[in-house]
Design a protein around this motif. Sequence first.
Motif: not given
Length: 315
Positions: A214-218, A244-247, A249-253, A273-274
């Motif tokens: 949760s903290f990593t996603l925040l 690219m890092l944001i993309s 991140s979305a894929f990993t989530i 990514n974060a």
Amino acid sequence: MKRLQNRIAESRFALPVTAVYVLAAWLACGLVQQRLYAEFALFAVSAYLMVELNNRNSLIRIYSRMVSCTFLVLSTMAAAAFMTPVSASADAWLVQLCFIGAYLMLFSAYQDKRAQGKVFYAFMFIGVASVVFVQALFFVPILLILAGTNLMAFSGRNFWAALIGLTVPYWFYGGYCAMTGNTAYIMTHFAANAWVAPPAWQADISISGIATISFTLLVTLIGSAHFLRNSYKDKIRTRMIYEMLISMSAFTIVFMALQPQHAAMLTGIQIINASPLAAHFIALTNTRLTNITFCLLAIAALAITAFNILTGGAI
């Protein structure tokens, strides 16, 4: 006026102090008692490669070691969540190391459609990661797409270099299995059940694991929102890398939501990514609200790490 977050972000002592904190946390995690030397060595190499990733790509447009510091703090928090006498394993750290190596090679191939060598090594790293975590192969299509859309490095030669690099680890892995008479193992490695996801409520994720994820996603969300609002201030190449890092991140989530049983592996990837996204927010904002946010995030990171160490909870 420089606020606390800016003084820390621009300090030359930030990285050494963070390194001391990280070593103390690893010792508390059981570095010596559980003999986690292989895990720590992989983590140390990953930390060095993150320094190189930042330096070679100028991810922060001012002098700052926040990319490396953020990576160290988040990875140490994950280490405290992952490492118990039962669950300690070098696999997650190897996968994380391989993805950093892949990013390092891919980013250096920016706008180079004849960078067969760099693309080869990038996907060779992904192939090595897939030997211990076969689901890493899910990242291959998205990386190929982003190599074309963001890095502008897609070409026929680079595509074939990527495929060859991806299969190279299996040349050696298959040979080893043949020599040891364990040829059935490589077949089970790609078995259908390796791709099946259990329902999310059946995933065995502890409270410490949930807190870490949760903290990593925040911090990913905060960093992404900040960058998207202020991306015009960065160079085009830097913008392409962060997008690219944001993309990724979305894929990993999404991947983590669909296959929560792999949360430990995927958290390590998401931390890569974060870290630049969070570092960009910390180093390049200067308001009272962002300073308070930074302080709260720092306190939360320390608190979650301490909680994970004390409870010994693992994902």
